[in-house]
Structure formats: C-alpha cells, structure tokens
Write a protein that holds these residues in place. Structure first.
Motif, PDB file in Angstrom:
ATOM      1  N   GLU A  93     -20.344  42.607  15.616  1.00 20.14           N
ATOM      2  CA  GLU A  93     -19.923  43.202  16.888  1.00 20.14           C
ATOM      3  C   GLU A  93     -20.510  42.452  18.083  1.00 20.14           C
ATOM      4  O   GLU A  93     -19.817  42.215  19.073  1.00 20.14           O
ATOM      5  CB  GLU A  93     -20.329  44.683  16.950  1.00 20.14           C
ATOM      6  CG  GLU A  93     -19.550  45.591  16.018  1.00 20.14           C
ATOM      7  CD  GLU A  93     -18.044  45.618  16.281  1.00 20.14           C
ATOM      8  OE1 GLU A  93     -17.623  45.391  17.428  1.00 20.14           O
ATOM      9  OE2 GLU A  93     -17.295  45.843  15.313  1.00 20.14           O
ATOM     10  N   ASN A 148     -18.612  40.206  20.913  1.00 20.46           N
ATOM     11  CA  ASN A 148     -18.740  40.459  22.358  1.00 20.46           C
ATOM     12  C   ASN A 148     -19.018  39.161  23.105  1.00 20.46           C
ATOM     13  O   ASN A 148     -18.477  38.924  24.187  1.00 20.46           O
ATOM     14  CB  ASN A 148     -19.884  41.451  22.631  1.00 20.46           C
ATOM     15  CG  ASN A 148     -19.417  42.897  22.488  1.00 20.46           C
ATOM     16  OD1 ASN A 148     -18.233  43.166  22.370  1.00 20.46           O
ATOM     17  ND2 ASN A 148     -20.358  43.828  22.494  1.00 20.46           N
ATOM     18  N   LYS A 201     -11.838  45.490  28.394  1.00 18.27           N
ATOM     19  CA  LYS A 201     -10.820  44.673  27.713  1.00 18.27           C
ATOM     20  C   LYS A 201      -9.414  45.264  27.705  1.00 18.27           C
ATOM     21  O   LYS A 201      -8.446  44.527  27.587  1.00 18.27           O
ATOM     22  CB  LYS A 201     -11.300  44.367  26.295  1.00 18.27           C
ATOM     23  CG  LYS A 201     -12.588  43.540  26.356  1.00 18.27           C
ATOM     24  CD  LYS A 201     -13.351  43.402  25.087  1.00 18.27           C
ATOM     25  CE  LYS A 201     -14.738  42.832  25.372  1.00 18.27           C
ATOM     26  NZ  LYS A 201     -15.573  42.737  24.194  1.00 18.27           N
ATOM     27  N   ALA A 238     -18.734  49.678  20.422  1.00 18.27           N
ATOM     28  CA  ALA A 238     -19.704  48.952  19.601  1.00 18.27           C
ATOM     29  C   ALA A 238     -21.122  49.071  20.159  1.00 18.27           C
ATOM     30  O   ALA A 238     -22.059  49.438  19.437  1.00 18.27           O
ATOM     31  CB  ALA A 238     -19.299  47.498  19.470  1.00 18.27           C
ATOM     32  N   GLY A 251     -12.717  42.660  20.846  1.00 22.11           N
ATOM     33  CA  GLY A 251     -13.063  44.072  21.045  1.00 22.11           C
ATOM     34  C   GLY A 251     -12.038  44.756  21.925  1.00 22.11           C
ATOM     35  O   GLY A 251     -11.315  44.108  22.664  1.00 22.11           O
ATOM     36  N   LYS A 284     -12.065  47.147  13.062  1.00 24.44           N
ATOM     37  CA  LYS A 284     -11.037  46.244  13.583  1.00 24.44           C
ATOM     38  C   LYS A 284     -10.729  45.074  12.640  1.00 24.44           C
ATOM     39  O   LYS A 284     -10.229  44.042  13.049  1.00 24.44           O
ATOM     40  CB  LYS A 284     -11.460  45.692  14.959  1.00 24.44           C
ATOM     41  CG  LYS A 284     -11.598  46.747  16.021  1.00 24.44           C
ATOM     42  CD  LYS A 284     -12.433  46.270  17.184  1.00 24.44           C
ATOM     43  CE  LYS A 284     -13.892  46.215  16.828  1.00 24.44           C
ATOM     44  NZ  LYS A 284     -14.780  45.808  17.879  1.00 24.44           N
TER      45      LYS A 284
HETATM   46 MG   LIG Z   1     -17.326  44.790  21.445  1.00 23.38          MG
END
Ligand SMILES: [Mg+2]
Ligand SMILES: Nc1ncnc2c1ncn2[C@@H]1O[C@H](COP(=O)(O)OP(=O)(O)OP(=O)(O)O)[C@@H](O)[C@H]1O
Length: 578
Positions: free
Chosen positions: A29, A33, A79, A98, A93, A306
C-alpha cells in the motif's frame, strides 16, 4: 447483549483487517502511494521482518500541510471524486483507506514536503488516537511513512504473523512484483540496517533484461519468449518461459493489468491454455505478463486489496491473450530454445495483410466463463453437441482475416486458408443454442420488452404451444390482445422480432402436431429477409467464438456446407504452370 454503536477506532481496526493483514500488505500500500505520487525513487527500510519497522521514503510530490491530517482519515483520497472516475482511473489507489487502516493498527509517523514549501510537516498517530498534531520537520521533497510495531494493539493479528524470515520473504516478493510493474522507478531495500539491494531506474533493453534476471534468475532471460501483441485498445506484452525444460528455478507468475498487480484466473488460464494446447503436457510456466486495456473495460472495485479485477468482456480478453501467446508458444516446439521472439521467426507463416483483421477485437457474453454453466452442460449433455471442458487453441476455427461478400469469413489456421459460410454457421449455432436454452443456456432478455398484437387464432396457437415455445428460450407472456416478448436467444436479437413471432405462429399452425425438435429445426433455418445483417470483424468474431463453444463437433468434422479449404499452394503453383 444490548446493541451498541462501535467506537470509531474499533470500526477502523475491523476495516483495517481487510486491507492490512501482514507487513507485506503495508509495504504494497505504501509503495503504491509513492508510485501514485509520481516518485521515481523509493527507499524501503525494514526491521525484524516488518514487525518492528516498515519505513518507506519517496521523492514524490508530497502532501501539503493542511492535507496531512486528512490523508490519515478514512475515505479521504485525492485520486477520485466520483464513482465515474473509476472508468478512467490511472492511479493504483482510489479507496482512501490504506493509510487509516495502517495507522489504526500501528504507531505511524508521516513526514512530507511539497515543492512549493521549504518546510516539511510531520504527524504521528498511535492506533486509536485520532487527535492529529502536526509539527515542523526536515525532509526533502517527498514523503516518508514510518510504521512501528505493526498490530501492537491487535494481539490476535499479531499472533498470526509468521516468522521474521517468512514475513521478510513476503515483503521481498511483493517488492519484486512492484519492481516489474514499473521499470522507471528505482527501489532500494534494507533489512535490519543491511542493504539487500538497490535496483536503479531501467531504460534500455539490456537494463530491462538485467532486472528480469535479478528477479527470475539468469535462465529465464536465456529461454524466455517475448510476447508482444496489440489489437485496437488491447495490448499484451511480457515474457514467458517453461520451467521444467530449462530448470528455471523461480517459477514466478506475475500478471499486471494497467500496471496493477492482479490475481486473475482468466489471465492465468488463458496463458496456460495457450501453452498446453501446443505442448500437450503440463509444463510449469514462469511469466510476467502485462495487459493494457481501457480502464472502463475493467472493474477494480471488487476487493479492498485492489488485486482482483473483473473484465466486462471476458471472452474478448481470453481470445486476445490466447491469440497473442499461441504464436509465441509454437516457437517452443520448433526446438530452438534460443528463439527470443516469434514475430521475426515465423517466416513460413502465411502472410495475409488485411488492415481490418488488425481490428480483431470482439466482445463475448459472460456465460462463457460461468463454470457452473459449462460444467452442467458438459456433464449432462447427450447428443451431438458436446462442449469442450475449456477453450483450447484446437477448439479454434482459425484466425479471422476478412469477410467476403458479407457471407463468408476467411480464416487462417495451420498455414491453411479456410472459407466458412456465415449463414450456415448461424443455422448450426442457433440450433445448438435453442436446444439447450431451457436447461443450461439462458436466452438474452430484451432491453425493452416488445408488445406484439395477436388475434384470437394466434392467441390459441400460443396457448396450445406455450411450453414448447418456452423450451426454445423464447420467453413471452400472453395478454388479452397482445403478447409481450421478454427474452429470446441472442442470435435473433438483430432480427425483426415481430415478423419472426408471426412467422413462427403461422408455422406452428400449419403443423398437425408440434414437436420440440421440429420447432428448433424451423427456428434454426429461419431467415429474416427483411433485414440484412451487415457483418464486420467484430460481429464475425463473436459468431466464431460462440460456434466454437456450442458446436465443437463441427471443428473435428466440419460439413462441406460450412467449411471449404482453399488450396493456396496449388493456386500459387498455377501461376508458374501457365
Ligand atoms: Mg493508497
Ligand atoms: N507517499 C505519498 N505521497 C503523496 N501523497 C500521498 C502519499 N501517500 C498518501 N498520500 C495522499 O494521501 C491520500 C490517502 O492515502 P491512502 O493510501 O489512504 O488512500 P488512496 O491511496 O487514495 O486509496 P487506497 O486506500 O486505495 O490506497 C492519497 O489519496 C494521497 O493524496
């Protein structure tokens, strides 16, 4: 026990369990990012397999001071702003959970600085503590997230952590996958103060090979075949190798869709099928395969991690992957392990240039991948139509090259050219579909149910034959002076349905006694003279795939009214004989 509202921190901890279940998931995660923040350098420090410390530093664009606290709250993201944004998503993401998840099960420090400021800001959170205090700090442009004492406040989860070595191996594995997802990013990994590796940014072919070698071992480089296949909006590329034959130690299988690591059965199966149909054995494969597809063609909002995706047009993807890989797979049996890419090697391939054939994308119905349907048919079906347990290249009429006179498809298979009649294909397909409509194959509902006027005679014929008609998948309701058509097998959808229903009722009226087999035969041969279907590559591909699926016997014993081989070699010879 009385019902109570759960405190915020507990809700967060429970939700965190879905996203964060190990140190490796924290690394995934956080690195994702950093990638989303445009970083091209990411440094990772791990202590005690991630149990003590996970620290990720990047040189991305950072977070502005007044958003630092926001980033740590649930359902906050930069996002997406609406669900429609998922249709054009390019970031990894999008769920905005997260960081909150990680912070709710650890002691987390986030330090960040943007280009616009010469000052960095830092925030510290500890498990359920949600009062965020931001303090000044020193940090280059970018972000560092430091995660201490993972699962310190969730003892059960902590107990389930594996040994430090095993957890570190998982981190190493996820980072290797990330390294293969982006060659334009450098990653360094340290464990317990020792540098494990530094992988620089990769640009040239040699550097790419070096990164592959680092991950898969040298044998993979020597023996892997490169895949490169494009068709309209779809692009597949990557490398693939047989593990058994070349003793490649790392039988790693990585697939990516739009640079996202995915776990997808369809992709794995298609790759395996492509090889198995050629090699006739169960060789293990090592591969890294990248699929690029329009974001609106996939659904990624399936699971909090995801990693799972769903294709809106699964058969399109299945065929596309098989098409892309099969040619390369064929090279293996040429017994030349040095072949790197079959595109240059297939000099003997029949060359046909048809720009239209490049647009070889097609969409196919979802039922193909519903295992319950195909297994049910496979196990129970008797008679001439037996479905293949799965699609293989041998269950393939050939590559569609062109459509001739709106009535024939020109195909290429095993260096041979084949002409296939479209009207005959339609007849076979329709009969097969009608036969199994009631039991296994659902006819397709109409977008808008169609009302059709009926007189008393028609009403009587309908009532007398209602069960029979229903068995063919024609789903209608009889009302006072009209019927409402709700569903009908897909092959009729382009037809004038009113004419079809009237013609069917007249046909039924003419018969002394009506039998299912006869009705299927009549419907199968029905032609709508009022409407000429204009065939294009897309529609013809759908037809081909459906007929391959429903009528596999036609592949082994194709009747002369369906398929004619074109003797191209002799035809060419005739030029010289003149
Ligand atoms: Mg993220
Ligand atoms: N390394 C980073 N650099 C810059 N911004 C970051 C970084 N990490 C997080 N952010 C910001 O914090 C927000 C929240 O991050 P978080 O990971 O919780 O959610 P997300 O990435 O948007 O979605 P997901 O939960 O699917 O990962 C991000 O949308 C982003 O704006």
């Amino acid at each position: 026990m009385a019902i109570k509202v759960l405190p915020h921190y507990l809700i967060n901890q429970i939700s965190a369990g879905e996203v964060i279940d190990s140190p490796a998931s924290v690394v995934k995660e956080l690195v994702e990012n950093s990638i989303d923040a445009g970083a091209n350098r990411i440094d990772i420090h791990i202590k005690q397999g991630g149990k003590k410390l996970i620290q990720i530093q990047d040189n991305g664009y950072g977070i502005v001071k007044n958003e630092i606290s926001l980033a740590l709250q649930r359902h906050t993201t930069s996002k997406i702003t609406s669900i429609e944004d998922l249709e054009s998503l390019t970031s990894l993401g999008f769920r905005g959970e997260a960081l909150t998840s990680i912070s709710s099960v650890s002691r987390l420090t986030l330090t960040s600085r943007t280009q616009a400021h010469n000052q960095a800001w830092q925030i510290y959170t500890e498990g359920n503590q949600i009062n965020h205090q931001i303090v000044p700090a020193t940090h280059p442009i970018g972000t560092t997230v430091k995660v201490l004492d993972l699962f310190y406040n969730t003892p059960v989860r902590r107990k389930f952590m594996k040994t430090e070595k095993a957890e570190f191996n998982n981190i190493d594995n996820i980072l290797k996958q990330l390294l293969l997802s982006r060659f334009d990013i450098s990653i360094s990994l340290s464990h317990d103060e020792h540098l494990v590796y530094y992988q620089p940014v990769v640009t040239t072919e040699t550097e790419i090979q070096r990164r592959l070698k680092f991950i898969f071992g040298a044998d993979f480089n020597k023996h892997s075949l490169s895949i490169n296949h494009r068709s309209n909006d779809l692009f597949i590329h990557g490398w693939i190798a047989e593990v058994n034959v070349y003793r490649i130690i790392n039988d790693l299988q990585y697939s990516y869709v739009n640079k996202r690591i995915v776990k997808n059965k369809l992709i794995n199966n298609a790759i395996r099928q492509s090889f198995r149909s050629i090699l006739q054995n169960n060789s293990r494969l090592a591969y890294v395969i990248y699929l690029e597809i329009k974001p609106c063609q996939i659904d990624i909002n399936i699971h909090p991690t995801k990693k799972e995706i769903r294709f809106y047009e699964p058969r399109l993807i299945n065929h596309f992957i098989i098409q892309g890989i099969t040619n390369v797979a064929k090279c293996i049996i040429v017994n030349n392990p040095t072949i790197k890419s079959c595109h240059k090697e297939n000099k003997n391939e029949l060359e046909i240039n048809n720009s239209e054939s490049q647009n070889n994308t097609f969409s196919l119905p979802d039922w193909y991948f519903k295992e319950d349907v195909s297994n049910a048919i496979k196990n129970n079906m008797t008679g001439i139509y037996k479905l293949p347990s799965s699609f293989t290249y041998s269950n393939y009429f050939g590559q569609l090259l062109a459509i001739l006179y709106n009535s024939y498809v020109l195909l290429k298979k095993n260096q041979k050219l084949i002409l296939m009649s479209i009207p005959t294909s339609l007849c076979y397909l329709r009969k097969a579909q009608l036969k199994h409509c009631e039991t296994y194959f659902k006819s397709r509902p109409l977008l808008f149910p169609l009302k059709i006027k009926i007189n008393e005679l028609y009403c009587k014929i309908l009532k007398d034959n209602h069960t029979l008609i229903k068995k063919t998948g024609i789903d209608l309701m009889i009302e006072k002076d009209h019927l409402t058509l709700h569903a009908i097998p897909s092959t009729f959808h382009e037809y004038n349905l009113k004419n079809l229903i009237y013609a069917m009722l007249n046909h039924l009226n003419q018969q002394k006694k009506n039998y299912f087999k006869q009705l299927v035969h009549w419907l199968g041969n029905y032609e709508d003279k009022s409407k000429v279907i204009s065939w294009n590559i897309l529609k013809a591909n759908i037809l081909l795939a459906e007929i391959e699926y429903f009528c596999p016997d036609l592949l082994t014993k194709p009747p002369a009214n369906l398929i004619q081989h074109i003797d191209i070699k002799n035809t060419i010879k005739m030029f010289n004989d003149e």
